[in-house]
Write a protein that holds these residues in place. Structure first.
Motif, PDB file in Angstrom:
ATOM      1  N   GLY A 152       0.795  -1.225   0.000  1.00  0.00           N
ATOM      2  CA  GLY A 152       0.000   0.000   0.000  1.00  0.00           C
ATOM      3  C   GLY A 152       0.823   1.268   0.000  1.00  0.00           C
ATOM      4  O   GLY A 152       1.930   1.328  -0.538  1.00  0.00           O
ATOM      5  N   LYS A 153       0.264   2.281   0.617  1.00  0.00           N
ATOM      6  CA  LYS A 153       0.895   3.594   0.705  1.00  0.00           C
ATOM      7  C   LYS A 153       1.090   3.970   2.168  1.00  0.00           C
ATOM      8  O   LYS A 153       0.464   3.398   3.047  1.00  0.00           O
ATOM      9  N   PRO A 154       1.968   4.940   2.446  1.00  0.00           N
ATOM     10  CA  PRO A 154       2.199   5.347   3.836  1.00  0.00           C
ATOM     11  C   PRO A 154       0.908   5.785   4.515  1.00  0.00           C
ATOM     12  O   PRO A 154       0.008   6.336   3.868  1.00  0.00           O
ATOM     13  N   LEU A 155       0.800   5.524   5.823  1.00  0.00           N
ATOM     14  CA  LEU A 155      -0.331   6.016   6.591  1.00  0.00           C
ATOM     15  C   LEU A 155      -0.375   7.539   6.518  1.00  0.00           C
ATOM     16  O   LEU A 155       0.583   8.196   6.103  1.00  0.00           O
ATOM     17  N   PHE A 156      -1.473   8.105   6.972  1.00  0.00           N
ATOM     18  CA  PHE A 156      -1.832   9.479   6.651  1.00  0.00           C
ATOM     19  C   PHE A 156      -0.707  10.494   6.859  1.00  0.00           C
ATOM     20  O   PHE A 156      -0.506  11.379   6.051  1.00  0.00           O
ATOM     21  N   GLN A 157       0.038  10.372   7.951  1.00  0.00           N
ATOM     22  CA  GLN A 157       1.056  11.382   8.251  1.00  0.00           C
ATOM     23  C   GLN A 157       2.460  10.963   7.824  1.00  0.00           C
ATOM     24  O   GLN A 157       3.427  11.668   8.103  1.00  0.00           O
ATOM     25  N   GLY A 158       2.582   9.828   7.141  1.00  0.00           N
ATOM     26  CA  GLY A 158       3.891   9.299   6.809  1.00  0.00           C
ATOM     27  C   GLY A 158       4.371   9.669   5.414  1.00  0.00           C
ATOM     28  O   GLY A 158       3.582   9.959   4.512  1.00  0.00           O
ATOM     29  N   GLU A 159       5.685   9.666   5.250  1.00  0.00           N
ATOM     30  CA  GLU A 159       6.326   9.887   3.953  1.00  0.00           C
ATOM     31  C   GLU A 159       7.279   8.735   3.686  1.00  0.00           C
ATOM     32  O   GLU A 159       7.899   8.197   4.599  1.00  0.00           O
ATOM     33  N   LEU A 160       7.431   8.381   2.403  1.00  0.00           N
ATOM     34  CA  LEU A 160       8.265   7.242   2.038  1.00  0.00           C
ATOM     35  C   LEU A 160       9.000   7.534   0.737  1.00  0.00           C
ATOM     36  O   LEU A 160       8.429   8.112  -0.196  1.00  0.00           O
ATOM     37  N   ARG A 161      10.272   7.137   0.682  1.00  0.00           N
ATOM     38  CA  ARG A 161      11.076   7.263  -0.527  1.00  0.00           C
ATOM     39  C   ARG A 161      11.825   5.961  -0.786  1.00  0.00           C
ATOM     40  O   ARG A 161      12.026   5.157   0.120  1.00  0.00           O
ATOM     41  N   ILE A 162      12.243   5.797  -2.021  1.00  0.00           N
ATOM     42  CA  ILE A 162      13.123   4.687  -2.395  1.00  0.00           C
ATOM     43  C   ILE A 162      14.449   5.300  -2.827  1.00  0.00           C
ATOM     44  O   ILE A 162      14.498   6.097  -3.775  1.00  0.00           O
ATOM     45  N   LEU A 163      15.528   4.954  -2.127  1.00  0.00           N
ATOM     46  CA  LEU A 163      16.844   5.524  -2.395  1.00  0.00           C
ATOM     47  C   LEU A 163      17.833   4.460  -2.841  1.00  0.00           C
ATOM     48  O   LEU A 163      17.800   3.321  -2.366  1.00  0.00           O
ATOM     49  N   GLN A 164      18.723   4.858  -3.730  1.00  0.00           N
ATOM     50  CA  GLN A 164      19.847   4.018  -4.130  1.00  0.00           C
ATOM     51  C   GLN A 164      21.053   4.927  -4.308  1.00  0.00           C
ATOM     52  O   GLN A 164      21.038   5.829  -5.148  1.00  0.00           O
ATOM     53  N   ASP A 165      22.072   4.710  -3.488  1.00  0.00           N
ATOM     54  CA  ASP A 165      23.282   5.551  -3.524  1.00  0.00           C
ATOM     55  C   ASP A 165      22.931   7.026  -3.343  1.00  0.00           C
ATOM     56  O   ASP A 165      23.498   7.909  -4.006  1.00  0.00           O
ATOM     57  N   GLY A 166      21.977   7.282  -2.460  1.00  0.00           N
ATOM     58  CA  GLY A 166      21.610   8.657  -2.148  1.00  0.00           C
ATOM     59  C   GLY A 166      20.657   9.304  -3.131  1.00  0.00           C
ATOM     60  O   GLY A 166      20.226  10.441  -2.917  1.00  0.00           O
ATOM     61  N   ALA A 224      24.279   6.378  19.048  1.00  0.00           N
ATOM     62  CA  ALA A 224      24.166   7.387  18.010  1.00  0.00           C
ATOM     63  C   ALA A 224      23.389   6.794  16.854  1.00  0.00           C
ATOM     64  O   ALA A 224      23.532   5.616  16.533  1.00  0.00           O
ATOM     65  N   SER A 225      22.558   7.596  16.236  1.00  0.00           N
ATOM     66  CA  SER A 225      21.653   7.076  15.208  1.00  0.00           C
ATOM     67  C   SER A 225      21.988   7.605  13.815  1.00  0.00           C
ATOM     68  O   SER A 225      21.176   7.499  12.903  1.00  0.00           O
ATOM     69  N   ALA A 226      23.206   8.140  13.642  1.00  0.00           N
ATOM     70  CA  ALA A 226      23.550   8.768  12.365  1.00  0.00           C
ATOM     71  C   ALA A 226      23.469   7.792  11.203  1.00  0.00           C
ATOM     72  O   ALA A 226      23.117   8.162  10.079  1.00  0.00           O
ATOM     73  N   ASP A 227      23.791   6.526  11.452  1.00  0.00           N
ATOM     74  CA  ASP A 227      23.777   5.545  10.369  1.00  0.00           C
ATOM     75  C   ASP A 227      22.365   5.228   9.893  1.00  0.00           C
ATOM     76  O   ASP A 227      22.161   4.804   8.763  1.00  0.00           O
ATOM     77  N   SER A 228      21.388   5.400  10.780  1.00  0.00           N
ATOM     78  CA  SER A 228      20.016   5.034  10.441  1.00  0.00           C
ATOM     79  C   SER A 228      19.135   6.228  10.113  1.00  0.00           C
ATOM     80  O   SER A 228      18.147   6.083   9.404  1.00  0.00           O
ATOM     81  N   PHE A 229      19.483   7.416  10.627  1.00  0.00           N
ATOM     82  CA  PHE A 229      18.644   8.589  10.444  1.00  0.00           C
ATOM     83  C   PHE A 229      19.404   9.683   9.695  1.00  0.00           C
ATOM     84  O   PHE A 229      20.587   9.910   9.925  1.00  0.00           O
ATOM     85  N   GLU A 230      18.688  10.345   8.818  1.00  0.00           N
ATOM     86  CA  GLU A 230      19.263  11.455   8.075  1.00  0.00           C
ATOM     87  C   GLU A 230      18.180  12.483   7.837  1.00  0.00           C
ATOM     88  O   GLU A 230      17.228  12.227   7.093  1.00  0.00           O
ATOM     89  N   GLN A 231      18.276  13.637   8.514  1.00  0.00           N
ATOM     90  CA  GLN A 231      17.282  14.703   8.413  1.00  0.00           C
ATOM     91  C   GLN A 231      15.865  14.185   8.679  1.00  0.00           C
ATOM     92  O   GLN A 231      14.913  14.534   7.985  1.00  0.00           O
ATOM     93  N   GLY A 232      15.753  13.342   9.701  1.00  0.00           N
ATOM     94  CA  GLY A 232      14.457  12.813  10.085  1.00  0.00           C
ATOM     95  C   GLY A 232      14.022  11.587   9.323  1.00  0.00           C
ATOM     96  O   GLY A 232      12.996  10.980   9.660  1.00  0.00           O
ATOM     97  N   TRP A 233      14.755  11.186   8.304  1.00  0.00           N
ATOM     98  CA  TRP A 233      14.424  10.002   7.511  1.00  0.00           C
ATOM     99  C   TRP A 233      15.102   8.778   8.110  1.00  0.00           C
ATOM    100  O   TRP A 233      16.295   8.770   8.361  1.00  0.00           O
ATOM    101  N   LEU A 234      14.320   7.722   8.318  1.00  0.00           N
ATOM    102  CA  LEU A 234      14.848   6.459   8.828  1.00  0.00           C
ATOM    103  C   LEU A 234      15.187   5.540   7.662  1.00  0.00           C
ATOM    104  O   LEU A 234      14.339   5.235   6.821  1.00  0.00           O
ATOM    105  N   HIS A 235      16.439   5.099   7.623  1.00  0.00           N
ATOM    106  CA  HIS A 235      16.875   4.125   6.623  1.00  0.00           C
ATOM    107  C   HIS A 235      16.557   2.732   7.172  1.00  0.00           C
ATOM    108  O   HIS A 235      17.164   2.270   8.126  1.00  0.00           O
TER     109      HIS A 235
END
Length: 492
Positions: free
Chosen positions: A319-333, A359-370
């Protein structure tokens, strides 16, 4: 900002509604609040402090539900412990979290005693003791009536598939946003009953308890999953919604046979990883309303969920993200276009702020969870989850997703379950290897299954061996543990 304690608000709005059904036990929201406040009082009198971590080690039960809802009144935070872990694994979580309180059920008294031997500072409290004590005692300090939205309600450790597990911080706002987003997608009826047959120490089970008090609906609790009992709850107990993973649904279909669920059953919420297409097609044939979903501990359960009206036209999509969620597909940034696979990256109010003591730098970037999961979006923005990135193998330079091979194997009428992992190959680097559970022994051999795969998979995706086993390794939530599959190889 603050918000009222959910159980307090719910019990004031609909005190007589049923909150919990478990065997012969039935509690209204008013009764649940009374018991939760009583347990909170006892915990405060035993020295539990605000923002302290309280761990619980228990099977699913009414007593555990009461404990979960007692925590907001104390200002502490709850850390559910996986009952399948060893003492060594539990010790790590208790030490990492700085936990000083452990509440346990009688089933785990010996384990609690062993943990106490290693951690002298640990205060042990049995669930039975909390239930037995009088609820009329005065609290050492006043019970809370509201909570800070961003305060941590629960800490839940990830499974730790590589290295040490991480404690996911789940705030009240995370849980609230998850529940509201789910409701806006799936709808809500005052007649709803949610069957809870998954462990409460996993986010799939815990989130159902949150939804119950926020929505004002009953939860039907089963201590452990049994396909016959689950089907019976749907057929005769008025259950309208159930959360499952693929393995649970397969076994329920086997037990259901030619019967069909009543029309009142409106949602089989299917999560825990990519669902095999043959399973979804079987459910369509039987008229079972399967709604596929995608989520994780870090998103407090669901993040993307298929809306019910797309169940037939978007089979296999989460499906699609729940109402308040955002989602992207990334490859090499880079953000991928429709149809291009990459890592699933998510952002929203139900996403954790980070991990305990890390520290969560590896998993989070500007609020985005990898997330570490691989998927793609179609032209209309529907998410298709391919696999865990760590489970992907590369054979001769080509990406191979175990879930795709598993789905093909499970499309064979004699295959009940399938699991695929990788093995080293001198020429191709890695090659897939498969393990299957058959519906009947000795009715199909490796050669026939390989022929089945050859007609449906590219040559580089074909498993170099298919082993028949009695069962596949799974965690307490029923998810396949691919890293454990090679242990099933015959000793040579």
């Amino acid at each position: 900002m603050t918000m009222p304690i959910w159980l307090d608000k719910r019990a004031s709005l609909t005190p007589g509604r049923t909150a919990i059904e478990a065997g012969n036990v039935q509690l209204s929201f008013a009764q649940l609040r009374q018991q939760a406040q009583g347990v909170a009082t006892k915990l405060l009198n035993k020295g539990l402090e605000e923002r302290a971590v309280l761990a619980c080690l228990s099977e699913s039960s009414v007593a555990l539900v009461v404990l979960v809802h007692s925590i907001p009144y104390t200002g502490a935070c709850l850390m559910p412990l996986n009952t399948r872990l060893t003492v060594h694994e539990l010790l790590y979580q208790l030490q990492d979290s700085g936990c000083k309180f452990l509440v346990y059920s009688d089933s785990y008294a010996d384990t609690a005693a062993r943990l106490k031997q290693e951690l002298n500072h640990l205060t042990l409290v049995s669930l039975a003791e909390l239930q037995a004590l009088s609820t009329a005692a005065a609290a050492s300090r006043q019970l809370l009536h509201d909570v800070e939205e961003q305060a941590v309600y629960t800490i839940m450790y990830t499974s730790g598939t590589t290295g040490h597990p991480k404690g996911v911080l789940q705030s009240y706002n995370n849980h609230w946003s998850s529940a509201v987003g789910s409701m806006l997608n799936l709808g809500l009826s005052t007649q709803d009953k949610w069957l809870l047959a998954v462990p409460m120490f996993h986010i799939s089970g815990l989130s159902i308890l949150m939804r119950s008090v926020i929505y004002g609906i009953a939860v039907v609790i089963q201590e452990r999953f049994d396909p016959k009992e689950a089907n019976e709850a749907i057929m005769s107990q008025g259950v309208t919604v159930m959360s499952v993973v693929s393995n649970m649904l397969v076994r329920m279909l086997e037990q259901l046979g030619e019967r069909r669920y009543p029309q009142a059953f409106r949602c089989m919420l299917l999560g825990g990883g990519p669902a095999p297409l043959p399973l979804l097609e079987t459910c369509v044939e039987k008229g079972i309303p399967v709604v596929q979903t995608y989520g994780m501990t870090e998103t407090c359960s669901q993040f993307a969920t298929l809306q019910p009206e797309y169940m037939l036209t978007k089979i296999g999509s989460a499906g699609k993200p729940l109402f308040q969620g955002e989602l992207r597909i990334l490859q090499d940034g880079q953000v991928m276009s429709a149809g291009e696979a990459g890592e699933i990256v998510v952002r929203g109010p139900n996403v954790t702020s980070g991990y305990l003591n890390q520290a969560s730098a590896d998993s989070f970037e500007q609020g985005w969870l990898h997330t570490g999961d691989v998927g793609y979006l179609d032209e209309e923005g529907f998410l298709y989850v391919l696999d865990r990135r760590k489970d992907m193998l590369i054979s001769g330079g080509e990406n191979v997703y175990p879930a795709e091979i598993e789905a093909v194997l499970m499309s064979h009428p004699e295959v009940l379950e399938a699991g695929v992992t990788s093995t080293e190959h001198e020429v191709w680097g890695q090659s897939p290897i498969a393990f299957v559970v058959l519906r009947q022994e000795n009715v199909v051999n490796q050669e026939k299954l390989l022929e089945h795969c050859k007609a449906r998979l590219a040559k580089y995706k074909l498993p170099i061996a298919i082993h028949t086993v009695r069962e596949l390794p799974r965690n307490a939530a029923g998810k396949l543990l691919r890293r454990e599959l090679t242990k099933l190889l015959p000793i040579t």
